[in-house]
Design a protein around this motif. Sequence first.
Motif, mmCIF file in Angstrom:
data_model
loop_
_atom_site.group_PDB
_atom_site.id
_atom_site.type_symbol
_atom_site.label_atom_id
_atom_site.label_comp_id
_atom_site.label_asym_id
_atom_site.label_seq_id
_atom_site.Cartn_x
_atom_site.Cartn_y
_atom_site.Cartn_z
ATOM 1 N N ALA A 51 0.848 -1.196 0.000
ATOM 2 C CA ALA A 51 0.000 0.000 0.000
ATOM 3 C C ALA A 51 0.881 1.243 0.000
ATOM 4 N N SER A 52 0.512 2.206 -0.814
ATOM 5 C CA SER A 52 1.254 3.470 -0.846
ATOM 6 C C SER A 52 0.970 4.238 0.444
ATOM 7 N N GLU A 54 -0.139 7.193 0.636
ATOM 8 C CA GLU A 54 -1.427 7.853 0.444
ATOM 9 C C GLU A 54 -2.571 6.898 0.771
ATOM 10 N N ASP A 55 -2.518 5.666 0.242
ATOM 11 C CA ASP A 55 -3.561 4.679 0.504
ATOM 12 C C ASP A 55 -3.562 4.234 1.964
ATOM 13 N N ASP A 58 -5.355 7.157 3.971
ATOM 14 C CA ASP A 58 -6.551 7.776 3.420
ATOM 15 C C ASP A 58 -7.698 7.584 4.413
ATOM 16 N N ALA A 61 -10.857 5.394 3.188
ATOM 17 C CA ALA A 61 -10.741 4.002 2.738
ATOM 18 C C ALA A 61 -9.723 3.262 3.596
ATOM 19 N N ALA A 63 -7.129 -0.041 3.235
ATOM 20 C CA ALA A 63 -6.535 -1.101 2.414
ATOM 21 C C ALA A 63 -6.548 -2.378 3.246
#
Length: 140
Positions: A51-52, A54-55, A58, A61, A63
């Motif tokens: 996962a980045s 950012e992800d 976030d 959301a 992951a």
Amino acid sequence: MDTPSNDITAPEPVTPAQEALTTIALNTGDSRGALDTLADSEVLVPVPDDASEEDAYDPTAVALPVLEQPSGEQVVPVFTTEVEMADLLPFVSRYRVVPLGALASQWPDIDLSLTIDASSPHGLTLDSEDVRTLLARPQD
């Protein structure tokens, strides 16, 4: 005179979520009440390695870390405490704290199970339908 060793750590206090898991595992008491307590609890969701940043953070959301079992079943592990997580996944460096009922209310509509504290005696695994029907809570 002997000095007590400092190597002994105090046991972690049992959380309401862990008590609920024990009630469910032993099939004692009010299982519906235990499921409600569990759904109202926060869990630690490991952030997948791929996962980045950012992800990973976030706020809209989460992951999901998906592990494939030898049987081919895909499960998402979540944990009630950092200690429980470290017992099964000691290499995890990032995680999110998420209300379990909110996670369940947005559970993917695919064959994906949820396992809570998998390595503990009170661990619980639910299939995707049970995640949505037993733990989901409406979003505010």
